[in-house]
Design a protein around this motif. Structure first.
Motif, PDB file in Angstrom:
ATOM      1  N   TYR A 172       0.872  -1.168   0.000  1.00 29.64           N
ATOM      2  CA  TYR A 172       0.000   0.000   0.000  1.00 29.64           C
ATOM      3  C   TYR A 172       0.907   1.214   0.000  1.00 29.64           C
ATOM      4  N   VAL A 173       0.320   2.394  -0.150  1.00 28.37           N
ATOM      5  CA  VAL A 173       1.121   3.610  -0.327  1.00 28.37           C
ATOM      6  C   VAL A 173       2.019   3.864   0.881  1.00 28.37           C
ATOM      7  N   ASP A 174       1.424   3.922   2.075  1.00 26.57           N
ATOM      8  CA  ASP A 174       2.167   4.163   3.304  1.00 26.57           C
ATOM      9  C   ASP A 174       1.243   3.897   4.474  1.00 26.57           C
ATOM     10  N   PHE A 175       1.803   3.727   5.647  1.00 29.31           N
ATOM     11  CA  PHE A 175       1.039   3.604   6.888  1.00 29.31           C
ATOM     12  C   PHE A 175       1.298   4.856   7.708  1.00 29.31           C
ATOM     13  N   VAL A 176       0.223   5.530   8.132  1.00 29.56           N
ATOM     14  CA  VAL A 176       0.338   6.811   8.836  1.00 29.56           C
ATOM     15  C   VAL A 176      -0.214   6.652  10.247  1.00 29.56           C
ATOM     16  N   SER A 177       0.576   7.068  11.230  1.00 29.45           N
ATOM     17  CA  SER A 177       0.146   6.929  12.619  1.00 29.45           C
ATOM     18  C   SER A 177       1.043   7.757  13.522  1.00 29.45           C
ATOM     19  N   GLU A 178       0.648   7.847  14.790  1.00 26.48           N
ATOM     20  CA  GLU A 178       1.603   8.302  15.795  1.00 26.48           C
ATOM     21  C   GLU A 178       2.532   7.147  16.124  1.00 26.48           C
ATOM     22  N   ASP A 179       3.593   7.426  16.883  1.00 28.35           N
ATOM     23  CA  ASP A 179       4.447   6.360  17.387  1.00 28.35           C
ATOM     24  C   ASP A 179       3.669   5.695  18.524  1.00 28.35           C
ATOM     25  N   ILE A 180       2.999   4.603  18.193  1.00 24.62           N
ATOM     26  CA  ILE A 180       2.021   4.017  19.113  1.00 24.62           C
ATOM     27  C   ILE A 180       2.676   3.445  20.365  1.00 24.62           C
ATOM     28  N   ASN A 181       3.772   2.724  20.187  1.00 25.55           N
ATOM     29  CA  ASN A 181       4.442   2.157  21.356  1.00 25.55           C
ATOM     30  C   ASN A 181       4.893   3.244  22.320  1.00 25.55           C
ATOM     31  N   THR A 182       5.441   4.328  21.763  1.00 30.16           N
ATOM     32  CA  THR A 182       5.905   5.428  22.603  1.00 30.16           C
ATOM     33  C   THR A 182       4.742   6.107  23.318  1.00 30.16           C
ATOM     34  N   TYR A 183       3.591   6.185  22.640  1.00 32.65           N
ATOM     35  CA  TYR A 183       2.389   6.730  23.279  1.00 32.65           C
ATOM     36  C   TYR A 183       2.093   5.958  24.555  1.00 32.65           C
ATOM     37  N   GLY A 184       2.051   4.625  24.446  1.00 35.62           N
ATOM     38  CA  GLY A 184       1.767   3.803  25.618  1.00 35.62           C
ATOM     39  C   GLY A 184       2.832   3.916  26.690  1.00 35.62           C
ATOM     40  N   LYS A 185       4.081   3.934  26.272  1.00 35.84           N
ATOM     41  CA  LYS A 185       5.174   4.007  27.232  1.00 35.84           C
ATOM     42  C   LYS A 185       5.188   5.348  27.959  1.00 35.84           C
ATOM     43  N   ASN A 186       5.002   6.445  27.229  1.00 38.16           N
ATOM     44  CA  ASN A 186       5.006   7.773  27.845  1.00 38.16           C
ATOM     45  C   ASN A 186       3.935   7.897  28.920  1.00 38.16           C
ATOM     46  N   LEU A 187       2.712   7.498  28.567  1.00 40.65           N
ATOM     47  CA  LEU A 187       1.622   7.624  29.528  1.00 40.65           C
ATOM     48  C   LEU A 187       1.807   6.678  30.716  1.00 40.65           C
ATOM     49  N   ALA A 188       2.314   5.479  30.434  1.00 34.81           N
ATOM     50  CA  ALA A 188       2.544   4.540  31.543  1.00 34.81           C
ATOM     51  C   ALA A 188       3.614   5.061  32.490  1.00 34.81           C
ATOM     52  N   GLU A 189       4.677   5.635  31.941  1.00 40.93           N
ATOM     53  CA  GLU A 189       5.734   6.174  32.798  1.00 40.93           C
ATOM     54  C   GLU A 189       5.197   7.302  33.677  1.00 40.93           C
ATOM     55  N   TRP A 190       4.375   8.176  33.091  1.00 42.05           N
ATOM     56  CA  TRP A 190       3.777   9.261  33.880  1.00 42.05           C
ATOM     57  C   TRP A 190       2.893   8.687  34.975  1.00 42.05           C
ATOM     58  N   THR A 191       2.054   7.724  34.598  1.00 43.35           N
ATOM     59  CA  THR A 191       1.120   7.135  35.549  1.00 43.35           C
ATOM     60  C   THR A 191       1.858   6.446  36.690  1.00 43.35           C
ATOM     61  N   ILE A 192       2.872   5.683  36.356  1.00 44.70           N
ATOM     62  CA  ILE A 192       3.646   4.963  37.372  1.00 44.70           C
ATOM     63  C   ILE A 192       4.351   5.938  38.314  1.00 44.70           C
ATOM     64  N   GLU A 193       4.867   7.028  37.752  1.00 47.37           N
ATOM     65  CA  GLU A 193       5.512   8.044  38.599  1.00 47.37           C
ATOM     66  C   GLU A 193       4.521   8.618  39.602  1.00 47.37           C
ATOM     67  N   SER A 344       5.366   9.812   8.044  1.00 46.51           N
ATOM     68  CA  SER A 344       4.482   8.663   8.187  1.00 46.51           C
ATOM     69  C   SER A 344       4.126   8.452   9.655  1.00 46.51           C
ATOM     70  N   THR A 345       5.079   8.716  10.532  1.00 48.21           N
ATOM     71  CA  THR A 345       4.919   8.506  11.966  1.00 48.21           C
ATOM     72  C   THR A 345       5.097   9.833  12.692  1.00 48.21           C
ATOM     73  N   TYR A 346       4.187  10.098  13.645  1.00 47.26           N
ATOM     74  CA  TYR A 346       4.177  11.391  14.326  1.00 47.26           C
ATOM     75  C   TYR A 346       4.473  11.216  15.817  1.00 47.26           C
ATOM     76  N   ASN A 347       5.470  11.955  16.291  1.00 46.73           N
ATOM     77  CA  ASN A 347       5.801  11.949  17.713  1.00 46.73           C
ATOM     78  C   ASN A 347       4.775  12.782  18.478  1.00 46.73           C
ATOM     79  N   LEU A 348       4.288  12.233  19.572  1.00 47.15           N
ATOM     80  CA  LEU A 348       3.342  12.938  20.431  1.00 47.15           C
ATOM     81  C   LEU A 348       3.990  13.234  21.775  1.00 47.15           C
ATOM     82  N   GLU A 349       3.439  14.212  22.455  1.00 50.58           N
ATOM     83  CA  GLU A 349       3.907  14.570  23.796  1.00 50.58           C
ATOM     84  C   GLU A 349       2.697  14.709  24.714  1.00 50.58           C
ATOM     85  N   ILE A 350       2.930  14.670  26.014  1.00 52.02           N
ATOM     86  CA  ILE A 350       1.850  14.919  26.960  1.00 52.02           C
ATOM     87  C   ILE A 350       1.431  16.377  26.839  1.00 52.02           C
TER      88      ILE A 350
END
Length: 387
Positions: A172-193, A344-350
């Motif tokens: 297919y042409v391309d896959f477009v998304s945020e960095d999904i794994n990093t999304y989960g890791k970022n929020l989990a790290e904040w939550t755990i802190e 193709s992939t977008y970095n997200l922040e809190i």
């Protein structure tokens, strides 16, 4: 931070893959090696669409650069259209497509969480002569053969957020998304802190088996494994909520009954999380530290309960509905033989953090509870959509 100038898959390499019939493999959204998905040898003609680069929302360009001149029909093939996130994303897609005067028809299909219907929907769109299909693939790799066939038929297919596996730029042409794994890791790290590094944690996902929630879960697991004081109660995978507030309330009520104490929650849908919050209130249990993507009601509920429950804190990242515009741009560029170097992939922040004075949650009382303020849809459009 990476920028869109950081190529992950060089175009030359993609071309060689297509010509040689060999595969070096690529990562699907669930982090698995999906290179075997290109066995059909199918290729796109999107030689000028850059594949696999990383950037930020500000790197998305104006659609006028990709409209072209020929009449085109575009479609949004949704794997599931039954919540506010999907409705907002559809509205963004339709508003963006309307900016191209040569797009004469915009179609929409809703597979209602049924993988077989999703396959049928895409086949039907191909039969109707659609030029571009943008699709949220809730059914994961089960959709890949159908997408490959659509590509072979000359349709420019761009999956977004939910990955079908396979090889972008080939199947297919391309896959477009945020960095999904990093999304989960970022929020989990904040939550755990905010949990103080110990206690019981739950990760809430969407439809059972969808690739997006699994990828978020994988990121959460990275954070959990680095914090031995945390017990992930759903260690076998994300808890299915169907991304619906009512179902989430039922599911969370069951978790409370089963486990008693839940100290933190990471969710991949803030709009659904409001049902979980109601479950804690109904059970008379203290609200846990909670992170998700942004939702107007999710923020407003924090303001409602924060004074009575000072340990209840929330954080969000963007719900990134806007990635659908980049997916449409890439499909149009491919259909028109035009260059497109958007990420193709977008970095997200809190973007919201109730513990940070500079990132306080945003509750807009004049907007509907289901509104998503980071979506990219205007205030007037949000009001119209949920009136």
């Amino acid at each position: 931070m990476f920028t869109k100038k950081t190529p992950l898959i060089a175009l030359g390499a993609v071309t060689l893959l297509a010509l040689s019939g060999c595969s070096t493999g690529s990562l699907s959204s669930d982090g698995s090696d999906a290179g075997s998905g290109s066995d059909s040898g199918s290729t796109t003609s999107a030689s000028e669409v850059t594949v696999g680069t990383v950037g930020v929302q500000g790197d998305i360009q104006d659609i006028s650069a990709f409209c072209g001149d020929d009449d085109l029909t575009v479609a949004l093939a949704d794997g599931f259209g039954g919540n506010s996130w999907r409705k907002i994303t559809r509205a963004i897609f339709e508003e963006e497509a309307a900016k191209c005067p040569n797009i004469t028809k915009v179609l929409y299909t809703d597979a209602q969480g049924d993988t077989q219907k999703a396959i049928s929907d895409i086949n039907s769109l191909v039969a109707q002569g659609v030029d571009v299909i943008v699709t949220f693939v809730d059914g994961g790799e089960a959709l890949l053969p159908t997408i490959q066939k659509a590509t072979e038929a000359g349709v420019k297919v761009v999956p977004y957020v939910g990955s079908p596996g396979g090889t972008p730029g080939v199947d297919y042409v391309d896959f477009v998304s945020e960095d999904i794994n990093t999304y989960g890791k970022n929020l989990a790290e904040w939550t755990i802190e905010k949990m103080g590094g110990e206690g019981n944690l739950v990760m809430l996902g969407g439809i059972a088996g969808n690739s997006y929630s699994q990828a978020v879960f994988d990121g959460v697991m990275e954070a959990v494994e680095a914090n031995p004081g945390i017990t992930l109660l759903n260690e076998d995978g994300p808890v299915a909520t169907d991304w619906e507030p009512g179902k989430t309330q039922q599911v969370v009520a069951g978790l409370i009954t089963k486990y008693g104490d839940i100290d933190g929650i990471v969710a991949d849908y803030g709009g659904g999380s409001v049902g979980g919050i109601r479950a804690f209130e109904a059970a008379g249990k203290p609200l846990p530290v909670w992170s998700a993507n942004d939702s107007n009601e999710f923020a407003c509920l924090w303001y409602q309960y924060k004074d009575a429950q000072p340990t209840y804190q929330i954080a969000t990242e963007s719900s990134r509905n806007w990635v659908v515009t980049a997916a449409l741009h890439k499909g149009l560029a491919a259909a028109n033989g035009l260059p497109n170097d958007e990420p193709s992939t977008y970095n997200l922040e809190i973007i919201e953090d109730s513990t940070d004075p500079d990132k306080q949650p945003k509750c807009e009382s004049e907007l509907p509870p289901d509104a998503i303020l980071s979506s990219g849809l205007s205030v007037d459009s949000l009001k119209k959509l949920f009136q």
